[in-house]
Design an enzyme around this catalytic site. Structure first.
Site, PDB file in Angstrom:
ATOM      1  N   PHE A  17       0.828  -1.213   0.000  1.00 53.63           N
ATOM      2  CA  PHE A  17       0.000   0.000   0.000  1.00 53.63           C
ATOM      3  C   PHE A  17       0.866   1.269   0.000  1.00 53.63           C
ATOM      4  O   PHE A  17       0.801   2.092  -0.927  1.00 53.63           O
ATOM      5  CB  PHE A  17      -0.937  -0.079   1.219  1.00 53.63           C
ATOM      6  N   ASN A  38       8.116  -9.696  -1.642  1.00 51.58           N
ATOM      7  CA  ASN A  38       7.822 -11.130  -1.762  1.00 51.58           C
ATOM      8  C   ASN A  38       6.331 -11.381  -1.991  1.00 51.58           C
ATOM      9  O   ASN A  38       5.877 -12.514  -1.976  1.00 51.58           O
ATOM     10  CB  ASN A  38       8.309 -11.907  -0.524  1.00 51.58           C
ATOM     11  N   GLY A  42       1.396  -7.491  -0.452  1.00 47.39           N
ATOM     12  CA  GLY A  42       1.311  -6.571  -1.589  1.00 47.39           C
ATOM     13  C   GLY A  42       0.993  -7.367  -2.844  1.00 47.39           C
ATOM     14  O   GLY A  42       0.834  -8.584  -2.804  1.00 47.39           O
ATOM     15  N   ASP A  62      12.617 -12.008  -0.784  1.00 46.09           N
ATOM     16  CA  ASP A  62      12.222 -11.960   0.614  1.00 46.09           C
ATOM     17  C   ASP A  62      13.379 -11.325   1.406  1.00 46.09           C
ATOM     18  O   ASP A  62      14.505 -11.827   1.364  1.00 46.09           O
ATOM     19  CB  ASP A  62      11.955 -13.399   1.082  1.00 46.09           C
ATOM     20  N   LEU A  67      20.599  -9.568   0.237  1.00 39.14           N
ATOM     21  CA  LEU A  67      20.348  -9.003  -1.094  1.00 39.14           C
ATOM     22  C   LEU A  67      21.609  -8.259  -1.522  1.00 39.14           C
ATOM     23  O   LEU A  67      22.156  -7.471  -0.742  1.00 39.14           O
ATOM     24  CB  LEU A  67      19.150  -8.038  -0.995  1.00 39.14           C
ATOM     25  N   THR A  96      10.898 -10.959   9.437  1.00 37.45           N
ATOM     26  CA  THR A  96      10.907  -9.912   8.406  1.00 37.45           C
ATOM     27  C   THR A  96      11.457  -8.612   8.999  1.00 37.45           C
ATOM     28  O   THR A  96      12.293  -7.944   8.377  1.00 37.45           O
ATOM     29  CB  THR A  96       9.494  -9.701   7.835  1.00 37.45           C
ATOM     30  N   LYS A 109      25.621  -0.808   4.696  1.00 34.10           N
ATOM     31  CA  LYS A 109      27.014  -0.723   5.157  1.00 34.10           C
ATOM     32  C   LYS A 109      27.970  -0.936   3.985  1.00 34.10           C
ATOM     33  O   LYS A 109      28.957  -0.211   3.818  1.00 34.10           O
ATOM     34  CB  LYS A 109      27.233  -1.790   6.236  1.00 34.10           C
ATOM     35  N   ARG A 110      27.649  -1.940   3.153  1.00 32.08           N
ATOM     36  CA  ARG A 110      28.538  -2.250   2.023  1.00 32.08           C
ATOM     37  C   ARG A 110      28.517  -1.154   0.961  1.00 32.08           C
ATOM     38  O   ARG A 110      29.554  -0.793   0.388  1.00 32.08           O
ATOM     39  CB  ARG A 110      28.145  -3.598   1.389  1.00 32.08           C
ATOM     40  N   TYR A 149       5.011  -8.051  15.962  1.00 29.45           N
ATOM     41  CA  TYR A 149       5.160  -6.816  15.180  1.00 29.45           C
ATOM     42  C   TYR A 149       5.844  -5.726  16.016  1.00 29.45           C
ATOM     43  O   TYR A 149       6.869  -5.169  15.603  1.00 29.45           O
ATOM     44  CB  TYR A 149       3.772  -6.362  14.738  1.00 29.45           C
TER      45      TYR A 149
HETATM   46  P1  NAD Z   1       1.431  -3.563   3.242  1.00 31.67           P
HETATM   47  O1  NAD Z   1       1.145  -4.872   3.884  1.00 31.67           O
HETATM   48  O2  NAD Z   1       0.491  -3.075   2.190  1.00 31.67           O
HETATM   49  O3  NAD Z   1       2.902  -3.555   2.607  1.00 31.67           O
HETATM   50  C1  NAD Z   1       3.963  -4.325   3.075  1.00 31.67           C
HETATM   51  C2  NAD Z   1       4.709  -4.877   1.866  1.00 31.67           C
HETATM   52  O4  NAD Z   1       5.842  -5.632   2.323  1.00 31.67           O
HETATM   53  C3  NAD Z   1       3.847  -5.844   1.036  1.00 31.67           C
HETATM   54  O5  NAD Z   1       3.980  -5.546  -0.331  1.00 31.67           O
HETATM   55  C4  NAD Z   1       4.430  -7.212   1.377  1.00 31.67           C
HETATM   56  O6  NAD Z   1       4.237  -8.158   0.343  1.00 31.67           O
HETATM   57  C5  NAD Z   1       5.885  -6.868   1.617  1.00 31.67           C
HETATM   58  N1  NAD Z   1       6.595  -7.840   2.460  1.00 31.67           N
HETATM   59  C6  NAD Z   1       6.194  -8.395   3.622  1.00 31.67           C
HETATM   60  N2  NAD Z   1       7.120  -9.230   4.099  1.00 31.67           N
HETATM   61  C7  NAD Z   1       8.158  -9.206   3.209  1.00 31.67           C
HETATM   62  C8  NAD Z   1       9.411  -9.860   3.145  1.00 31.67           C
HETATM   63  N3  NAD Z   1       9.798 -10.720   4.088  1.00 31.67           N
HETATM   64  N4  NAD Z   1      10.224  -9.602   2.085  1.00 31.67           N
HETATM   65  C9  NAD Z   1       9.845  -8.735   1.108  1.00 31.67           C
HETATM   66  N5  NAD Z   1       8.656  -8.087   1.126  1.00 31.67           N
HETATM   67  C10 NAD Z   1       7.826  -8.318   2.167  1.00 31.67           C
HETATM   68  O7  NAD Z   1       1.557  -2.497   4.419  1.00 31.67           O
HETATM   69  P2  NAD Z   1       1.761  -0.916   4.389  1.00 31.67           P
HETATM   70  O8  NAD Z   1       0.623  -0.306   5.094  1.00 31.67           O
HETATM   71  O9  NAD Z   1       2.092  -0.454   3.021  1.00 31.67           O
HETATM   72  O10 NAD Z   1       3.039  -0.766   5.349  1.00 31.67           O
HETATM   73  C11 NAD Z   1       4.336  -0.529   4.830  1.00 31.67           C
HETATM   74  C12 NAD Z   1       5.319  -0.314   5.969  1.00 31.67           C
HETATM   75  O11 NAD Z   1       4.901   0.790   6.778  1.00 31.67           O
HETATM   76  C13 NAD Z   1       5.447  -1.510   6.905  1.00 31.67           C
HETATM   77  O12 NAD Z   1       6.786  -1.670   7.288  1.00 31.67           O
HETATM   78  C14 NAD Z   1       4.608  -1.114   8.104  1.00 31.67           C
HETATM   79  O13 NAD Z   1       5.059  -1.725   9.294  1.00 31.67           O
HETATM   80  C15 NAD Z   1       4.808   0.400   8.130  1.00 31.67           C
HETATM   81  N6  NAD Z   1       3.677   1.064   8.805  1.00 31.67           N
HETATM   82  C16 NAD Z   1       2.485   1.227   8.166  1.00 31.67           C
HETATM   83  C17 NAD Z   1       1.423   1.827   8.832  1.00 31.67           C
HETATM   84  C18 NAD Z   1       0.082   2.055   8.176  1.00 31.67           C
HETATM   85  O14 NAD Z   1      -0.836   2.553   8.840  1.00 31.67           O
HETATM   86  N7  NAD Z   1      -0.122   1.756   6.915  1.00 31.67           N
HETATM   87  C19 NAD Z   1       1.587   2.250  10.163  1.00 31.67           C
HETATM   88  C20 NAD Z   1       2.815   2.043  10.778  1.00 31.67           C
HETATM   89  C21 NAD Z   1       3.867   1.463  10.079  1.00 31.67           C
END
Ligand code: NAD
Ligand code: UDP
Length: 322
Positions: A17, A38, A42, A62, A67, A96, A109-110, A149
């Site tokens: 998102f 991954n 999403g 992932d 990476l 994650t 770092k790299r 989380y």
């Molecule tokens: P989301 O679930 O739409 O997006 C997260 C994305 O990360 C997804 O595309 C998912 O497929 C990908 N993902 C998950 N695990 C993965 C992994 N191991 N390797 C690669 N990709 C991976 O959520 P969002 O709302 O877009 O949130 C994005 C970030 O913002 C997150 O880190 C979340 O903790 C942080 N955040 C969001 C909010 C909110 O209100 N939307 C609030 C606080 C923090």
């Protein structure tokens, strides 16, 4: 608009998102974007309009695995954000956040890249200080259902600051408060998506507890603007910085506003309050105002109207992409 010279930028969680909108905004500012995801929560649909862009590249990966790429900036957004999603496979959620942070910090770092962490207001847990300032250490249950989380994100922050102290990394930590807007997953279980889809489908609006708990909702575009401003700060600015909308509302008032804006006759129904659900949450954004000259510009009503329009089209099978 172009803020600084073209950079090669990695966005992890770029098909989510927030990540997908961030990718879009970075491309608009002239950068080269590598989107890594991954596809756990999403989807390609969020970024399919970017796939043909000459400066955009998508990689399925992932972040719990190392990476090796060459980049100048990293936005570490990979992590499920909805409580329903992050509690689905809690051990993976912690991995994650923690292994993902270790791998991305190793990459920074790299390469010498500047790295920004999408942290969260959940690091404050069920806060006993209100509104929450960055110097509040929080009130988190380390063994409850939200801990995968909350503690994962707290540990990621620890790693960021240790890499800074130990290896002089250029880090930025952004604490995101509840954010909503188009491209949220309609079934992700978060309150804004739940209430809008329930209202549009004429289904009962599910209030957990009495609906007296509060949240402060920030529109997606405001949030990403704050994020880009934080990345553009000098190297000595690390955060953590709260980015969110200080307009606080009860969950019941949110339900009533969504009913009014959709014109829905859905009834309100009450369901048990999930364990450890924070009772109040509101950011103190003094620091963001001072450091970034940033504050939200989009009223809750306006942002909700745009989000309702998006869900209306999505539910009718007319998903919009810009
Ligand atoms: P989301 O679930 O739409 O997006 C997260 C994305 O990360 C997804 O595309 C998912 O497929 C990908 N993902 C998950 N695990 C993965 C992994 N191991 N390797 C690669 N990709 C991976 O959520 P969002 O709302 O877009 O949130 C994005 C970030 O913002 C997150 O880190 C979340 O903790 C942080 N955040 C969001 C909010 C909110 O209100 N939307 C609030 C606080 C923090
Ligand atoms: N909530 C609710 N009904 C729903 C979904 C959520 O009353 O259908 C409540 C939830 O209990 C919490 C608030 O809305 O108090 C925000 O929940 P969300 O899952 O969006 O995010 P959180 O801020 O808890 O991470």
């Amino acid at each position: 608009m172009r803020m600084d010279p073209q950079k090669s930028v990695l966005v992890t969680g770029g098909a989510g998102f927030l990540g997908s909108f961030l990718c879009e905004q970075l491309l608009e500012r002239g950068h080269e974007v590598l989107c890594v995801d991954n596809f756990f929560t999403g989807g390609k649909r969020n970024i399919e309009h970017l796939l043909d862009h000459p400066r955009f590249e998508l990689m399925r990966h992932d972040v719990t695995f190392p990476l090796y790429v060459e980049v100048e900036q990293i936005f570490n957004f990979a992590c499920p954000a909805s409580p329903v999603h992050y509690q689905y496979n809690p051990a993976q959620t912690t991995k994650t956040s923690v292994h993902g942070a270790i791998n991305m910090l190793g990459l920074a770092k790299r390469t010498g890249a500047t790295i920004l962490q999408a942290s969260t207001s959940e690091v404050y847990g069920d806060p006993q200080v209100h509104p929450q300032r960055e110097d509040y250490w929080g009130h988190v249950n380390p063994i409850g259902p939200r801990a995968c989380y909350d503690e994962g994100k707290r540990c990621a922050e620890t790693l960021f600051f240790d890499y800074r102290r130990q290896h002089q990394l250029k880090i930025k930590v952004m604490r995101i408060f509840n954010t909503y807007g188009p491209r949220m997953h309609p079934d992700d279980g978060r309150v804004v998506s739940n209430f809008i889809t329930q209202a549009l489908r004429g289904q009962p609006i599910t209030l957990y507890g009495q609906g007296d708990q509060t949240r402060s909702f920030c529109y997606r575009d405001d949030l990403i603007e704050g994020c880009l401003r934080l990345m553009a700060t000098p190297d000595d600015v690390t955060g953590p910085v709260n980015i969110g909308n200080p307009q606080e509302t009860t969950i019941r008032a949110l339900a009533e506003l969504i009913l009014e804006l959709t014109g829905s006759a859905s009834p309100l129904v009450y369901r048990p309050l999930p364990q450890d659900d924070p009772m109040q949450r509101c950011p103190d954004i003094t620091l963001a105002r001072e450091l970034l000259g940033w504050e939200p510009t989009i009223e809750l009503k306006t942002g909700l109207m745009r989000t309702i329009e998006y869900f209306d089209a999505t539910l009718a099978g007319r998903a919009q992409q810009p």
